[in-house]
Design a protein around this motif. Structure first.
Motif, PDB file in Angstrom:
ATOM      1  N   VAL A   8     -25.000 -31.044 -11.924  1.00 50.60           N
ATOM      2  CA  VAL A   8     -25.269 -31.130 -13.405  1.00 50.60           C
ATOM      3  C   VAL A   8     -24.897 -29.661 -13.932  1.00 50.60           C
ATOM      4  CG1 VAL A   8     -26.425 -32.146 -15.276  1.00 50.60           C
ATOM      5  CG2 VAL A   8     -26.296 -33.248 -13.026  1.00 50.60           C
ATOM      6  N   CYS A   9     -23.967 -29.685 -15.038  1.00 48.42           N
ATOM      7  CA  CYS A   9     -23.866 -28.164 -15.452  1.00 48.42           C
ATOM      8  C   CYS A   9     -24.013 -28.511 -17.083  1.00 48.42           C
ATOM      9  CB  CYS A   9     -22.480 -27.876 -15.253  1.00 48.42           C
ATOM     10  SG  CYS A   9     -22.200 -27.575 -13.639  1.00 48.42           S
ATOM     11  N   VAL A  10     -24.461 -27.320 -17.640  1.00 43.39           N
ATOM     12  CA  VAL A  10     -24.351 -27.281 -19.155  1.00 43.39           C
ATOM     13  C   VAL A  10     -23.375 -26.286 -19.783  1.00 43.39           C
ATOM     14  CG1 VAL A  10     -26.432 -28.631 -19.533  1.00 43.39           C
ATOM     15  CG2 VAL A  10     -26.444 -26.057 -19.162  1.00 43.39           C
ATOM     16  N   THR A  11     -22.692 -26.322 -20.968  1.00 45.55           N
ATOM     17  CA  THR A  11     -21.892 -25.223 -21.031  1.00 45.55           C
ATOM     18  C   THR A  11     -22.796 -24.146 -21.922  1.00 45.55           C
ATOM     19  OG1 THR A  11     -21.326 -26.183 -23.097  1.00 45.55           O
ATOM     20  CG2 THR A  11     -20.159 -26.730 -21.242  1.00 45.55           C
ATOM     21  N   TYR A  12     -22.263 -23.073 -22.106  1.00 42.97           N
ATOM     22  CA  TYR A  12     -22.765 -22.117 -22.922  1.00 42.97           C
ATOM     23  C   TYR A  12     -23.228 -22.469 -24.174  1.00 42.97           C
ATOM     24  CZ  TYR A  12     -23.342 -17.012 -24.571  1.00 42.97           C
ATOM     25  OH  TYR A  12     -23.608 -15.866 -24.886  1.00 42.97           O
ATOM     26  N   GLU A  13     -21.996 -23.287 -24.790  1.00 46.25           N
ATOM     27  CA  GLU A  13     -22.111 -23.580 -26.177  1.00 46.25           C
ATOM     28  C   GLU A  13     -23.304 -24.707 -26.324  1.00 46.25           C
ATOM     29  OE1 GLU A  13     -19.007 -23.456 -24.589  1.00 46.25           O
ATOM     30  OE2 GLU A  13     -18.702 -21.688 -25.390  1.00 46.25           O
ATOM     31  N   ASP A  14     -23.430 -25.339 -25.240  1.00 50.11           N
ATOM     32  CA  ASP A  14     -24.381 -26.632 -25.280  1.00 50.11           C
ATOM     33  C   ASP A  14     -25.926 -25.960 -25.383  1.00 50.11           C
ATOM     34  OD1 ASP A  14     -22.732 -28.655 -24.940  1.00 50.11           O
ATOM     35  OD2 ASP A  14     -23.119 -28.736 -22.748  1.00 50.11           O
ATOM     36  N   LEU A  15     -25.959 -24.871 -24.876  1.00 51.17           N
ATOM     37  CA  LEU A  15     -27.403 -23.964 -24.793  1.00 51.17           C
ATOM     38  C   LEU A  15     -27.437 -23.194 -26.130  1.00 51.17           C
ATOM     39  CD1 LEU A  15     -27.709 -23.220 -21.187  1.00 51.17           C
ATOM     40  CD2 LEU A  15     -29.004 -24.930 -22.248  1.00 51.17           C
ATOM     41  N   THR A  16     -26.511 -22.683 -26.866  1.00 49.72           N
ATOM     42  CA  THR A  16     -26.529 -21.400 -27.647  1.00 49.72           C
ATOM     43  C   THR A  16     -26.173 -21.828 -29.127  1.00 49.72           C
ATOM     44  OG1 THR A  16     -24.368 -20.531 -26.940  1.00 49.72           O
ATOM     45  CG2 THR A  16     -26.757 -19.872 -26.073  1.00 49.72           C
ATOM     46  N   SER A  17     -25.514 -23.275 -29.221  1.00 48.21           N
ATOM     47  CA  SER A  17     -24.774 -23.316 -30.557  1.00 48.21           C
ATOM     48  C   SER A  17     -25.924 -24.198 -31.535  1.00 48.21           C
ATOM     49  CB  SER A  17     -23.551 -24.196 -30.275  1.00 48.21           C
ATOM     50  OG  SER A  17     -23.751 -25.455 -29.697  1.00 48.21           O
ATOM     51  N   GLY A  18     -25.664 -24.241 -32.879  1.00 46.99           N
ATOM     52  CA  GLY A  18     -26.273 -25.037 -33.588  1.00 46.99           C
ATOM     53  C   GLY A  18     -27.599 -24.252 -34.092  1.00 46.99           C
ATOM     54  N   ARG A  19     -27.881 -24.761 -35.340  1.00 43.55           N
ATOM     55  CA  ARG A  19     -29.344 -24.150 -35.821  1.00 43.55           C
ATOM     56  C   ARG A  19     -30.406 -24.062 -34.998  1.00 43.55           C
ATOM     57  NH1 ARG A  19     -30.279 -24.486 -42.030  1.00 43.55           N
ATOM     58  NH2 ARG A  19     -28.234 -23.100 -42.941  1.00 43.55           N
ATOM     59  N   ASP A  20     -30.601 -25.209 -34.323  1.00 37.70           N
ATOM     60  CA  ASP A  20     -31.739 -25.623 -33.418  1.00 37.70           C
ATOM     61  C   ASP A  20     -31.126 -25.283 -32.329  1.00 37.70           C
ATOM     62  OD1 ASP A  20     -30.342 -27.855 -33.524  1.00 37.70           O
ATOM     63  OD2 ASP A  20     -31.874 -29.059 -33.299  1.00 37.70           O
ATOM     64  N   ALA A  21     -30.797 -24.035 -31.505  1.00 33.74           N
ATOM     65  CA  ALA A  21     -30.174 -23.881 -30.260  1.00 33.74           C
ATOM     66  C   ALA A  21     -31.185 -23.783 -29.370  1.00 33.74           C
ATOM     67  CB  ALA A  21     -29.314 -22.653 -30.251  1.00 33.74           C
ATOM     68  N   VAL A  22     -30.788 -24.279 -28.138  1.00 31.76           N
ATOM     69  CA  VAL A  22     -31.982 -24.125 -27.069  1.00 31.76           C
ATOM     70  C   VAL A  22     -32.410 -22.676 -26.809  1.00 31.76           C
ATOM     71  CG1 VAL A  22     -32.476 -24.810 -24.742  1.00 31.76           C
ATOM     72  CG2 VAL A  22     -31.076 -26.401 -26.116  1.00 31.76           C
ATOM     73  N   ASP A  70     -31.730 -36.380 -21.508  1.00 39.06           N
ATOM     74  CA  ASP A  70     -31.460 -36.150 -19.948  1.00 39.06           C
ATOM     75  C   ASP A  70     -29.951 -36.055 -19.887  1.00 39.06           C
ATOM     76  OD1 ASP A  70     -31.985 -35.635 -17.307  1.00 39.06           O
ATOM     77  OD2 ASP A  70     -32.196 -37.864 -16.755  1.00 39.06           O
ATOM     78  N   PRO A  71     -29.443 -34.914 -19.109  1.00 41.80           N
ATOM     79  CA  PRO A  71     -28.159 -34.639 -18.841  1.00 41.80           C
ATOM     80  C   PRO A  71     -27.434 -35.623 -17.885  1.00 41.80           C
ATOM     81  CG  PRO A  71     -29.290 -32.683 -18.265  1.00 41.80           C
ATOM     82  CD  PRO A  71     -30.254 -33.615 -18.990  1.00 41.80           C
ATOM     83  N   LYS A  72     -28.144 -36.015 -16.812  1.00 38.81           N
ATOM     84  CA  LYS A  72     -27.768 -36.744 -15.759  1.00 38.81           C
ATOM     85  C   LYS A  72     -27.504 -38.243 -16.177  1.00 38.81           C
ATOM     86  CE  LYS A  72     -28.403 -37.840 -10.990  1.00 38.81           C
ATOM     87  NZ  LYS A  72     -29.358 -37.504  -9.855  1.00 38.81           N
ATOM     88  N   GLU A  73     -28.551 -38.664 -17.096  1.00 36.98           N
ATOM     89  CA  GLU A  73     -28.348 -40.085 -17.699  1.00 36.98           C
ATOM     90  C   GLU A  73     -26.978 -40.061 -18.654  1.00 36.98           C
ATOM     91  OE1 GLU A  73     -31.942 -41.675 -19.531  1.00 36.98           O
ATOM     92  OE2 GLU A  73     -32.938 -41.390 -17.655  1.00 36.98           O
ATOM     93  N   LEU A  74     -26.942 -38.981 -19.400  1.00 42.76           N
ATOM     94  CA  LEU A  74     -25.855 -38.968 -20.293  1.00 42.76           C
ATOM     95  C   LEU A  74     -24.559 -39.031 -19.743  1.00 42.76           C
ATOM     96  CD1 LEU A  74     -27.217 -36.282 -22.908  1.00 42.76           C
ATOM     97  CD2 LEU A  74     -27.017 -38.861 -23.290  1.00 42.76           C
ATOM     98  N   LEU A  75     -24.488 -38.077 -18.495  1.00 39.40           N
ATOM     99  CA  LEU A  75     -23.349 -37.983 -17.742  1.00 39.40           C
ATOM    100  C   LEU A  75     -22.907 -39.418 -17.023  1.00 39.40           C
ATOM    101  CD1 LEU A  75     -23.623 -34.524 -16.230  1.00 39.40           C
ATOM    102  CD2 LEU A  75     -21.859 -35.227 -17.991  1.00 39.40           C
ATOM    103  N   GLU A  76     -23.956 -40.080 -16.579  1.00 39.98           N
ATOM    104  CA  GLU A  76     -23.825 -41.412 -15.875  1.00 39.98           C
ATOM    105  C   GLU A  76     -23.262 -42.397 -16.841  1.00 39.98           C
ATOM    106  OE1 GLU A  76     -27.134 -42.441 -14.023  1.00 39.98           O
ATOM    107  OE2 GLU A  76     -27.036 -40.928 -12.546  1.00 39.98           O
ATOM    108  N   LYS A  77     -23.796 -42.398 -18.049  1.00 39.06           N
ATOM    109  CA  LYS A  77     -23.207 -43.432 -19.129  1.00 39.06           C
ATOM    110  C   LYS A  77     -21.929 -42.858 -19.535  1.00 39.06           C
ATOM    111  CE  LYS A  77     -27.834 -44.352 -21.243  1.00 39.06           C
ATOM    112  NZ  LYS A  77     -28.620 -44.184 -22.384  1.00 39.06           N
ATOM    113  N   GLU A  78     -21.474 -41.660 -19.752  1.00 38.74           N
ATOM    114  CA  GLU A  78     -20.225 -41.102 -20.113  1.00 38.74           C
ATOM    115  C   GLU A  78     -19.298 -41.744 -18.983  1.00 38.74           C
ATOM    116  OE1 GLU A  78     -17.168 -40.289 -22.459  1.00 38.74           O
ATOM    117  OE2 GLU A  78     -19.153 -40.203 -22.866  1.00 38.74           O
TER     118      GLU A  78
END
Length: 110
Positions: A8-22, A70-78
């Motif tokens: 399970v991977c997240v992208t650089y943008e998933d973690l750092t983009s947006g006003r409420d970035a992770v 949860d990224p694993k659940e989201l990926l399974e749904k996708e």
């Protein structure tokens, strides 16, 4: 988010983009510099930087799950959504279908 070699991977943008970035960009750069194995794919030639989600510190994973789920659940749904094909003709047929059921007539499908 995506799978890369069953990880399970997240992208650089998933973690750092947006006003409420992770996390902030510099924080992620620092983590990846200290832990190069976390980076599963380099971001060359238009490709995304892929980061092993479960190797991230717990506090960042909790922030990510609070924001996205949860990224694993989201990926399974996708994956399920990608395999399903909706047939508009079948939907129209079953929506309008009526049958006799004992004493009741013109009952739609449940």
């Amino acid at each position: 988010m995506e799978y890369y070699n069953r990880i399970v991977c997240v992208t650089y943008e998933d973690l750092t983009s947006g006003r409420d970035a992770v996390m902030k960009r510099n924080t992620l750069k620092s983590l990846l510099r200290r832990n190069p194995r976390w980076r599963l794919s380099e971001g060359h030639n238009g490709q995304k930087v892929l980061i092993d989600y479960y190797s991230l510190p717990l506090r960042y994973r909790q922030l990510f799950e609070a924001k996205h789920g949860d990224p694993k659940e989201l990926l399974e749904k996708e994956a399920v959504r990608a395999t399903l094909v909706f047939d508009s003709e079948a939907r129209a047929f079953f929506t309008g279908y009526r049958y006799d059921k004992g004493t009741e007539t013109n009952t739609g499908l449940p």
